[in-house]
Design a protein around this motif. Sequence first.
Motif, short mmCIF file in Angstrom:
data_model
loop_
_atom_site.label_atom_id
_atom_site.label_comp_id
_atom_site.label_asym_id
_atom_site.label_seq_id
_atom_site.Cartn_x
_atom_site.Cartn_y
_atom_site.Cartn_z
N UNK A 1 0.84 -1.20 0.00
CA UNK A 1 0.00 0.00 0.00
C UNK A 1 0.87 1.25 0.00
N UNK A 2 0.42 2.25 -0.73
CA UNK A 2 1.21 3.47 -0.88
C UNK A 2 0.49 4.64 -0.23
N UNK A 3 1.21 5.38 0.57
CA UNK A 3 0.65 6.58 1.18
C UNK A 3 1.41 7.79 0.64
N UNK A 4 0.71 8.90 0.51
CA UNK A 4 1.32 10.12 0.01
C UNK A 4 1.33 11.20 1.07
N UNK A 5 2.12 12.23 0.83
CA UNK A 5 2.13 13.38 1.72
C UNK A 5 2.28 14.64 0.89
#
Length: 496
Positions: free
Chosen positions: A25-29
């Motif tokens: 899973x990829x999270x962004x900021x």
Amino acid sequence: MIRRLVVALAGLLLCGAASSADDRPRIGSKNFTESIVLAEVLRLEAQRHGLQLEHKRAMGGSAILWKALLEGSIDAYPEYTGTITRELLHDLPADATLDRIGEGLRKQGIGISQPLGFDDSYALGVSQELAARLNLHTLSDLRAHPELRFGLSNEFMSRGDGWPGLMAAYGYAPTSIKALDHGLAYRALAGGAADVIDLYTTDAEIRNYHIQVLEDDRHYFPSYQAVWLYRLDAARRTPQFEASLRDLAGGVSLQAMRDMNAAVMLDKRDETDVAAGFLGINGSVQQNAGMADRLWHRTLEHLRLVGISLGAAIVFGLPIGIFAARVRRLGQAILAATAVLQTIPSLAMFVFLIPLLGIGARPAIAALFLYSLLPIVRNTLSGLASIPAPLREAAASLGLPAGVRLLRIELPLAARTIIAGIGTAAVINVGTATLGALIGAGGYGEPILTGIRLGNVPQILEGAVPAALLALLVLALFQGIEHLVTPRGLRLPARN
């Protein structure tokens, strides 16, 4: 030689396209400290649950992250309720409840976490000295001073809950407004280049720069509770992901967030270190790489961006240039079309490509490919057009087929000019690829952008110096290739 070069770079393109995908899973900021710290808190919390998350750092503003979330390039990112109602879901009132926001988001396959525990609102600020001198306490007080210079962050300038609405609500008519990076705005205020800036109420710099936060006396700004937006399919697919989001609910107080921001911005600590300290995690969990490892990783990322885009540009640009040289009437139109691509700003090009290709390396590679076409097409056209007519006639008189004349005579004669165009495209790509970090493509741009945000010159140099050295290396490489592909007879005059 040219054919071998094309085949080799085409192979690089295919290898890059076929590289294995990362199923984490990829999270962004967003491109500011608080968002990066929150993303690192979630990444480390998920790690405690046995789940490895990929963090796409500093990808830009709300519009970019929201698009990336909708099309699946990332699975979650930290957001604020006021931004959701004012900027993302325009059919909701600004004071919509969390349940109503959730209903609107679920229609698009997006979930919303429970609030993290703090509210981070927009505000305007001035120096305490200016506030005392002009008796500035509220946002309404600014209306009497149109001579004040506003230095506002780029995102705030265009947001629905930002400057346009604020200006209308308070009747502002300033004579000077400049758009700045959020991190640079504080330095502009301290250096006397701006009088009024926008800020977040959790910014650590407010105390450090002795800023007077002006009261929103007309209550323009809504509540900005920090939450996580996430894809519902990702939560269903990975139970640990949803558990990590649930465990962080209500766990980040306003003071804790201010302290974490201060640790990064003022104490110059790494975001991962700060997040780990907040969670009480042992430093061994952080997986921080040394400078040599970071440099190697970023070099590979940068070479991938440049190599694949340049290889694709050669594969397509050479035939286009040859066709333009053969069909003179269309040649100038083709050249003009490739030139138009160069006029589109790099960041705008990246954003245009996000809906088609997602976030990360793919839109960056596509943009670099488009920017590479002009020098390759132009030099191929110029090189073939500059071959003296007697040489063409001599080749034709030998009865050689057109394809043989092109490969054996015309391309070798034009090789010097063609390789020079490819070299120019490569050098341009090395520099332009640093902007790919704005959309999560990695490379040398990542430390440059982080250094700008933190005001950390050594960190800026950590990306800028290798990028400059790589550009020089690429230039020298193509100068050597240019020498090798030039027929021996054409090299002789250069030796006299």
